[in-house]
Motif scaffolding. Structure first.
Motif, PDB file in Angstrom:
ATOM      1  N   ARG A 166       0.810  -1.216   0.000  1.00 32.54           N
ATOM      2  CA  ARG A 166       0.000   0.000   0.000  1.00 32.54           C
ATOM      3  C   ARG A 166       0.846   1.271   0.000  1.00 32.54           C
ATOM      4  O   ARG A 166       0.371   2.342   0.389  1.00 32.54           O
ATOM      5  N   ALA A 167       2.052   1.174  -0.477  1.00 29.88           N
ATOM      6  CA  ALA A 167       2.921   2.345  -0.511  1.00 29.88           C
ATOM      7  C   ALA A 167       2.299   3.488  -1.313  1.00 29.88           C
ATOM      8  O   ALA A 167       2.480   4.664  -0.983  1.00 29.88           O
ATOM      9  N   GLY A 168       1.552   3.150  -2.348  1.00 29.64           N
ATOM     10  CA  GLY A 168       0.935   4.170  -3.189  1.00 29.64           C
ATOM     11  C   GLY A 168      -0.209   4.903  -2.533  1.00 29.64           C
ATOM     12  O   GLY A 168      -0.707   5.898  -3.082  1.00 29.64           O
ATOM     13  N   TYR A 169      -0.651   4.431  -1.364  1.00 34.34           N
ATOM     14  CA  TYR A 169      -1.753   5.070  -0.655  1.00 34.34           C
ATOM     15  C   TYR A 169      -1.262   6.013   0.451  1.00 34.34           C
ATOM     16  O   TYR A 169      -2.054   6.462   1.267  1.00 34.34           O
ATOM     17  N   GLU A 170       0.016   6.277   0.484  1.00 37.96           N
ATOM     18  CA  GLU A 170       0.578   7.138   1.520  1.00 37.96           C
ATOM     19  C   GLU A 170       0.392   8.601   1.119  1.00 37.96           C
ATOM     20  O   GLU A 170       1.129   9.134   0.308  1.00 37.96           O
ATOM     21  N   PHE A 171      -0.618   9.250   1.734  1.00 36.58           N
ATOM     22  CA  PHE A 171      -0.895  10.647   1.423  1.00 36.58           C
ATOM     23  C   PHE A 171      -0.719  11.558   2.630  1.00 36.58           C
ATOM     24  O   PHE A 171      -1.096  12.722   2.575  1.00 36.58           O
ATOM     25  N   VAL A 172      -0.160  11.044   3.712  1.00 41.47           N
ATOM     26  CA  VAL A 172       0.075  11.861   4.903  1.00 41.47           C
ATOM     27  C   VAL A 172       1.427  12.549   4.812  1.00 41.47           C
ATOM     28  O   VAL A 172       1.517  13.779   4.774  1.00 41.47           O
ATOM     29  N   GLN A 173       2.485  11.761   4.751  1.00 41.86           N
ATOM     30  CA  GLN A 173       3.824  12.358   4.669  1.00 41.86           C
ATOM     31  C   GLN A 173       3.996  13.150   3.375  1.00 41.86           C
ATOM     32  O   GLN A 173       4.560  14.251   3.385  1.00 41.86           O
ATOM     33  N   ASN A 174       3.517  12.600   2.266  1.00 42.59           N
ATOM     34  CA  ASN A 174       3.657  13.302   0.988  1.00 42.59           C
ATOM     35  C   ASN A 174       2.968  14.665   1.027  1.00 42.59           C
ATOM     36  O   ASN A 174       3.528  15.682   0.588  1.00 42.59           O
ATOM     37  N   TYR A 175       1.744  14.681   1.560  1.00 42.66           N
ATOM     38  CA  TYR A 175       0.996  15.936   1.625  1.00 42.66           C
ATOM     39  C   TYR A 175       1.644  16.920   2.597  1.00 42.66           C
ATOM     40  O   TYR A 175       1.844  18.100   2.263  1.00 42.66           O
ATOM     41  N   LEU A 176       1.970  16.453   3.798  1.00 43.46           N
ATOM     42  CA  LEU A 176       2.533  17.354   4.794  1.00 43.46           C
ATOM     43  C   LEU A 176       3.911  17.864   4.394  1.00 43.46           C
ATOM     44  O   LEU A 176       4.277  18.995   4.710  1.00 43.46           O
ATOM     45  N   GLU A 177       4.678  17.042   3.703  1.00 43.91           N
ATOM     46  CA  GLU A 177       5.970  17.500   3.188  1.00 43.91           C
ATOM     47  C   GLU A 177       5.760  18.667   2.221  1.00 43.91           C
ATOM     48  O   GLU A 177       6.470  19.683   2.280  1.00 43.91           O
ATOM     49  N   ALA A 178       4.776  18.527   1.339  1.00 42.06           N
ATOM     50  CA  ALA A 178       4.507  19.580   0.357  1.00 42.06           C
ATOM     51  C   ALA A 178       4.010  20.854   1.020  1.00 42.06           C
ATOM     52  O   ALA A 178       4.432  21.962   0.659  1.00 42.06           O
ATOM     53  N   VAL A 179       3.116  20.708   1.999  1.00 40.77           N
ATOM     54  CA  VAL A 179       2.518  21.889   2.624  1.00 40.77           C
ATOM     55  C   VAL A 179       3.455  22.539   3.641  1.00 40.77           C
ATOM     56  O   VAL A 179       3.682  23.752   3.611  1.00 40.77           O
TER      57      VAL A 179
END
Length: 216
Positions: A147-160
Motif C-alpha cells: 500500500r505504498a501508493g496510498y501514503e498521502f500523509v507524509q507526501n501531503y505534509l511535506e509539500a505543505v
C-alpha cells in the motif's frame, strides 16, 4: 526560553492514540530541557478550529479597512492561529492517518495558517522553523509495501509544511498500530512493537537534540 507549539489531532484520547502518546513523550523531553519555556497547546480534535469559509478566505486578500464584520471576525480567528505558529521556536504535530490522509481538523488548522504574503509566498514568516510530525498509521505504507501508493500523509505534509510554509520538517512514523487489535494482523505484532519502541526513542532523542540546538 524557547516556545513549542504542540498540535494534536487524533480523535482517540491519551494512550489509546499512538500519535498522542509519542508526541507526549517528545513534549515531556522538551519540557525537561526547557522547564521555564512555553508550550502552546491545541487539541484540534477536542476543540476544532473553524474550517475555511468564504469570509475567512476572502479577508486574506482584502484590505482590513474594507472587511465586512463577518470577514473581520473570521480573519481574527485565523490571525490568532498564525501568530501562535509565528511565535513558535519549534512545532510538534500529531498526525494520525485516517482513510489514507490527515484528519479534517488538522487540515482546517493548516488552511487557516497558510496565508499568502505572510506565512506563504517568497519569504514565509515561519521559514526555517523546525517541525516534528508524528505520523502514526494502522498499517504500513513504507516504500516497497503493497500500500505504498496510498501514503498521502507524509507526501501531503511535506509539500505543505516544507514546500508552502518553508518549515524544516522531520517525521516520526509509528506504524502497524492496528496489529494488537486486528486478529488478521497478529503476526505483525513484533514489527508493531519494534516500530512503537523506535518511535518513542526517536521522539525523546529529537526533542533533546532540538532543545540543545535552539539553546546554543
Amino acid at each position: 526560553m524557547a516556545t513549542l507549539l504542540h498540535i494534536d489531532s487524533s480523535v482517540f484520547p491519551g494512550e489509546a492514540s499512538s500519535s498522542r502518546s509519542v508526541a507526549d513523550a517528545f513534549r515531556k523531553a522538551w519540557e525537561e530541557q526547557h522547564p521555564e519555556g512555553t508550550v502552546i497547546y491545541r487539541d484540534v480534535a477536542a476543540e476544532p478550529v473553524p474550517h475555511m469559509t468564504v469570509d475567512a478566505h476572502t479577508a486574506g486578500f482584502a484590505d482590513p479597512s474594507a472587511h465586512t464584520p463577518e470577514q473581520s471576525a473570521a480573519f481574527a480567528a485565523r490571525v490568532t492561529l498564525i501568530e501562535e505558529l509565528e511565535q513558535a521556536d519549534a512545532v510538534l504535530i500529531g498526525a494520525p492517518m485516517y482513510n489514507y490522509s490527515i484528519p479534517s481538523t488538522l487540515k482546517a488548522w493548516l488552511d487557516n495558517v497558510i496565508l499568502l504574503g505572510r506565512t506563504a509566498g517568497e519569504t514565509p514568516s515561519v521559514q526555517g522553523t523546525p517541525v516534528t510530525v508524528v505520523a502514526s498509521r494502522g498499517g504500513s505504507y513504507a516504500p516497497g509495501t503493497p500500500r505504498a501508493g496510498y501514503e498521502f500523509v507524509q507526501n501531503y505534509l511535506e509539500a505543505v509544511l516544507r514546500g508552502t510554509l518553508g518549515l524544516d520538517v522531520d517525521f516520526i512514523v509509528p506504524e502497524l498500530t492496528m496489529a494488537p487489535r486486528n486478529p488478521a494482523m497478529s503476526e505483525l505484532i513484533p514489527l508493531y512493537e519494534a516500530s512503537r519502541e523506535r518511535a518513542f526513542e526517536d521522539a525523546i532523542a529529537k526533542a533533546k537534540e532540538l532543545a540543545e540546538r535552539l539553546a546554543a
